[in-house]
Design an enzyme around this catalytic site. Structure first.
Site, PDB file in Angstrom:
ATOM      1  N   HIS A  33      49.381  63.936  52.062  1.00 56.25           N
ATOM      2  CA  HIS A  33      48.970  62.932  53.370  1.00 56.25           C
ATOM      3  C   HIS A  33      50.246  63.913  54.323  1.00 56.25           C
ATOM      4  O   HIS A  33      50.014  64.981  54.533  1.00 56.25           O
ATOM      5  CB  HIS A  33      49.301  61.625  53.099  1.00 56.25           C
ATOM      6  CG  HIS A  33      48.786  60.876  54.040  1.00 56.25           C
ATOM      7  ND1 HIS A  33      48.261  61.067  55.350  1.00 56.25           N
ATOM      8  CD2 HIS A  33      48.944  59.425  54.080  1.00 56.25           C
ATOM      9  CE1 HIS A  33      47.929  59.996  55.818  1.00 56.25           C
ATOM     10  NE2 HIS A  33      48.317  58.859  55.389  1.00 56.25           N
ATOM     11  N   HIS A  86      40.544  68.322  54.609  1.00 55.97           N
ATOM     12  CA  HIS A  86      40.556  66.927  54.981  1.00 55.97           C
ATOM     13  C   HIS A  86      39.325  66.190  54.123  1.00 55.97           C
ATOM     14  O   HIS A  86      38.218  66.778  54.248  1.00 55.97           O
ATOM     15  CB  HIS A  86      40.525  66.812  56.664  1.00 55.97           C
ATOM     16  CG  HIS A  86      41.061  65.331  57.125  1.00 55.97           C
ATOM     17  ND1 HIS A  86      40.390  64.518  56.980  1.00 55.97           N
ATOM     18  CD2 HIS A  86      42.192  65.087  57.542  1.00 55.97           C
ATOM     19  CE1 HIS A  86      41.106  63.336  57.762  1.00 55.97           C
ATOM     20  NE2 HIS A  86      42.320  63.820  57.691  1.00 55.97           N
ATOM     21  N   ASP A 104      48.311  68.881  60.363  1.00 56.65           N
ATOM     22  CA  ASP A 104      49.590  69.349  59.853  1.00 56.65           C
ATOM     23  C   ASP A 104      49.875  70.842  60.071  1.00 56.65           C
ATOM     24  O   ASP A 104      50.879  71.403  59.849  1.00 56.65           O
ATOM     25  CB  ASP A 104      49.891  69.011  58.391  1.00 56.65           C
ATOM     26  CG  ASP A 104      49.801  67.349  58.417  1.00 56.65           C
ATOM     27  OD1 ASP A 104      50.492  66.890  59.224  1.00 56.65           O
ATOM     28  OD2 ASP A 104      49.221  66.911  57.429  1.00 56.65           O
TER      29      ASP A 104
HETATM   30  N1  CMC Z   1      43.229  74.965  50.135  1.00 54.58           N
HETATM   31  C1  CMC Z   1      42.225  75.429  49.323  1.00 54.58           C
HETATM   32  N2  CMC Z   1      41.311  74.482  48.844  1.00 54.58           N
HETATM   33  C2  CMC Z   1      41.330  73.048  49.325  1.00 54.58           C
HETATM   34  C3  CMC Z   1      42.190  72.679  49.956  1.00 54.58           C
HETATM   35  C4  CMC Z   1      43.351  73.497  50.324  1.00 54.58           C
HETATM   36  N3  CMC Z   1      43.997  73.401  51.370  1.00 54.58           N
HETATM   37  N4  CMC Z   1      41.931  71.539  50.237  1.00 54.58           N
HETATM   38  C5  CMC Z   1      40.701  71.114  49.508  1.00 54.58           C
HETATM   39  N5  CMC Z   1      40.497  72.361  48.780  1.00 54.58           N
HETATM   40  C6  CMC Z   1      39.370  72.443  48.002  1.00 54.58           C
HETATM   41  C7  CMC Z   1      39.590  71.996  46.683  1.00 54.58           C
HETATM   42  O1  CMC Z   1      39.943  72.935  45.776  1.00 54.58           O
HETATM   43  C8  CMC Z   1      38.157  71.382  46.302  1.00 54.58           C
HETATM   44  O2  CMC Z   1      37.505  72.549  45.989  1.00 54.58           O
HETATM   45  P1  CMC Z   1      36.483  72.300  44.524  1.00 54.58           P
HETATM   46  O3  CMC Z   1      35.555  71.280  44.711  1.00 54.58           O
HETATM   47  O4  CMC Z   1      36.013  73.776  44.365  1.00 54.58           O
HETATM   48  O5  CMC Z   1      37.300  71.762  43.265  1.00 54.58           O
HETATM   49  C9  CMC Z   1      37.606  71.089  47.396  1.00 54.58           C
HETATM   50  O6  CMC Z   1      38.244  71.481  48.863  1.00 54.58           O
HETATM   51  C10 CMC Z   1      37.786  69.320  47.938  1.00 54.58           C
HETATM   52  O7  CMC Z   1      39.028  68.979  47.632  1.00 54.58           O
HETATM   53  P2  CMC Z   1      39.685  67.634  47.318  1.00 54.58           P
HETATM   54  O8  CMC Z   1      41.226  67.690  46.841  1.00 54.58           O
HETATM   55  O9  CMC Z   1      38.777  67.017  46.238  1.00 54.58           O
HETATM   56  O10 CMC Z   1      39.474  66.960  48.599  1.00 54.58           O
HETATM   57  P3  CMC Z   1      40.122  65.649  48.940  1.00 54.58           P
HETATM   58  O11 CMC Z   1      39.153  64.993  49.963  1.00 54.58           O
HETATM   59  O12 CMC Z   1      40.296  64.433  47.916  1.00 54.58           O
HETATM   60  O13 CMC Z   1      41.653  65.698  49.627  1.00 54.58           O
HETATM   61  C11 CMC Z   1      43.091  66.808  51.028  1.00 54.58           C
HETATM   62  C12 CMC Z   1      41.864  66.009  51.035  1.00 54.58           C
HETATM   63  C13 CMC Z   1      43.707  66.586  52.461  1.00 54.58           C
HETATM   64  C14 CMC Z   1      44.443  65.991  50.122  1.00 54.58           C
HETATM   65  C15 CMC Z   1      43.120  68.210  50.412  1.00 54.58           C
HETATM   66  O14 CMC Z   1      42.339  68.952  51.537  1.00 54.58           O
HETATM   67  C16 CMC Z   1      44.520  68.842  50.293  1.00 54.58           C
HETATM   68  O15 CMC Z   1      45.171  68.673  49.574  1.00 54.58           O
HETATM   69  N6  CMC Z   1      45.026  69.521  51.490  1.00 54.58           N
HETATM   70  C17 CMC Z   1      46.119  70.210  51.368  1.00 54.58           C
HETATM   71  C18 CMC Z   1      47.436  69.110  51.719  1.00 54.58           C
HETATM   72  C19 CMC Z   1      47.112  68.664  53.170  1.00 54.58           C
HETATM   73  O16 CMC Z   1      47.051  69.462  54.240  1.00 54.58           O
HETATM   74  N7  CMC Z   1      47.222  67.400  53.556  1.00 54.58           N
HETATM   75  C20 CMC Z   1      47.305  66.879  54.974  1.00 54.58           C
HETATM   76  C21 CMC Z   1      45.812  66.003  55.144  1.00 54.58           C
HETATM   77  S1  CMC Z   1      45.700  65.793  56.874  1.00 54.58           S
HETATM   78  C22 CMC Z   1      46.888  64.614  57.656  1.00 54.58           C
HETATM   79  C23 CMC Z   1      47.374  63.794  56.882  1.00 54.58           C
HETATM   80  O17 CMC Z   1      46.575  63.152  56.276  1.00 54.58           O
HETATM   81  O18 CMC Z   1      48.416  63.459  56.925  1.00 54.58           O
END
Ligand code: CMC
Length: 382
Positions: free
Chosen positions: A223, A263, A319
């Site tokens: 987050h 996201h 971010d």
């Molecule tokens: N790099 C590479 N692959 C990714 C990334 C990334 N940053 N984010 C998601 N994926 C892939 C993930 O591996 C998965 O692939 P698969 O279905 O093949 O296993 C797919 O996308 C879905 O990911 P998820 O983790 O199930 O998605 P989610 O909706 O549960 O999580 C998230 C969203 C923001 C936690 C995630 O995208 C992430 O970890 N991003 C990096 C951390 C980040 O930038 N967080 C800030 C979010 S925005 C601002 C805020 O909220 O503060």
């Protein structure tokens, strides 16, 4: 009652809100109907807080009284400063120091309203919002061995924060940039920290409990913590022998998740990232040091063009460019998530109080998969 599991509450609707809306398919964000681009360009952070808390944009008189009320609440008690001093000596992170000090503010709160008194709760939340920059600026100075600087009441929220941190009148570009970043982060639907705040508030706990919990939720790297992680990778690239493209190739080969990408709601580039990217590029132009913008842009282009992440709906989020913006304003990386708090507190409070208007305690269930008929064994026989 459905027994279907929904990990991460993905897509679950739990309440109605008229505060902000994220359209993840078109990349549009609105606060009470106003496009984020217009608010970022035209409105101050104080106007945005007023909009979120009072339901409409203020006229000039209302804004002036609101700004005065916030400015009056900026000072913090000496005991809070002494606690910050102790935390700095223990090398606490600014995010944890802000969490601890926010919780401590309740000891000096002049009102202890009935939990149902939403006007008084709003005043409490306004006090917390006004004091957060004072706490954070004081903490950043104390850990560097400098004494805190008293807030000024003739400066806006963003300008006063920069003044208290640096001890000198901030330049206009820095004030405008920070003010815009605060507007961009102020609200974002029912994200994890806002939901946390609403859950706590739904028990009729006061806003100190709710906001302190929100800070805890924002701290995590999935987050709000991601902005610091993005800057850490840019610094890692700068320190390494690899150029940014080689670095990101290697990171992807190792299966690393790139912070600042992806996201739950957006399938396209976050509209806030588009604005922050422009600010980052402008700052790079004005200082003549384009490393931070350039590294971030190279990573984005590689992940878009070569890896195809954006096509899969994994695009830069807020971010991804905020870190390089704050860094170019002279902020250390561990201040970025607390700066996010300074802004998102506006949305937390608005959502917590909006939910209270039609309150029902939030209490989901877990499907039990543990043992059901365990035979109890007394301790001396285990
Ligand atoms: N790099 C590479 N692959 C990714 C990334 C990334 N940053 N984010 C998601 N994926 C892939 C993930 O591996 C998965 O692939 P698969 O279905 O093949 O296993 C797919 O996308 C879905 O990911 P998820 O983790 O199930 O998605 P989610 O909706 O549960 O999580 C998230 C969203 C923001 C936690 C995630 O995208 C992430 O970890 N991003 C990096 C951390 C980040 O930038 N967080 C800030 C979010 S925005 C601002 C805020 O909220 O503060």
């Amino acid at each position: 009652m459905s027994d279907e599991l929904n990990l991460g509450l993905d897509g679950v609707l739990v309440t109605e809100s008229s505060l902000s809306h994220v359209d993840g398919e078109t990349g549009r964000l609105i606060y009470r109907g106003y496009a984020i681009e217009d608010l970022a360009r035209e409105a101050s952070f104080e106007e945005v807080l007023y909009l979120l808390w009072h339901g409409e944009l203020p006229d000039a008189d209302a804004l002036s009284s609101f700004e005065d009320a916030l400015a009056d609440e900026r000072p913090i008690d000496d005991d809070v400063v002494e606690t910050l001093r102790a935390l700095a000596a223990a090398d606490e992170t600014p995010m944890a120091a802000l969490r601890t000090a926010t919780s401590m503010l309740s000891a000096y709160e002049p009102e202890h309203p009935d939990p149902e008194d939403l006007d008084a709760s709003l005043r409490q939340g306004r006090r917390i919002t006004a004091k957060m920059p004072t706490i954070l600026a004081a903490y950043d100075r104390l850990r560097d061995g400098d004494e805190p600087i008293e807030p000024r009441d003739d400066l806006g929220h963003a300008a006063n924060f920069l003044y208290m941190r640096d001890g000198e009148e901030p330049d206009e570009v820095a004030v405008e940039t920070l003010d815009q970043a605060l507007t961009l982060h102020a609200d974002h639907g029912l994200n994890a920290s806002t939901f946390t705040t609403v859950v706590v508030s739904s028990t009729l706990a006061d806003v100190y409990n709710a906001i302190t919990a929100g800070i805890g939720a924002l701290a995590g790297p999935l987050h709000g913590g991601a902005n610091q992680d993005v800057m850490d990778i840019l610094l890692e690239i700068d320190d390494s022998d690899l150029d940014p493209r080689e670095w990101v190739e290697e990171a992807i080969d190792e299966g690393r998740r790139i912070p600042g990408f992806g996201h739950r709601v957006y399938q396209v580039k976050d509209p806030r990232a588009l604005i922050l990217e422009e600010r980052s590029a402008e700052l790079a132009d004005s200082t003549g040091d384009d490393r931070w913008y350039d590294y971030a842009k190279t990573i984005e282009d590689y992940l878009t063009d070569e890896v195809g992440l954006v096509e899969k709906g994994i695009a830069p989020n807020v971010d991804f460019y905020s870190g390089s913006v704050y860094y170019q304003l002279g902020m250390p990386a561990d201040m970025y998530t607390p700066i996010f708090v300074m802004s998102r507190v506006g949305g937390w409070l608005a959502h917590a109080l909006e939910y209270r208007e039609n309150n029902r305690i939030i209490r989901p269930r877990a499907r039990y998969v543990g043992e059901t008929d365990a035979e109890f064994v007394p301790i001396d026989q285990r």
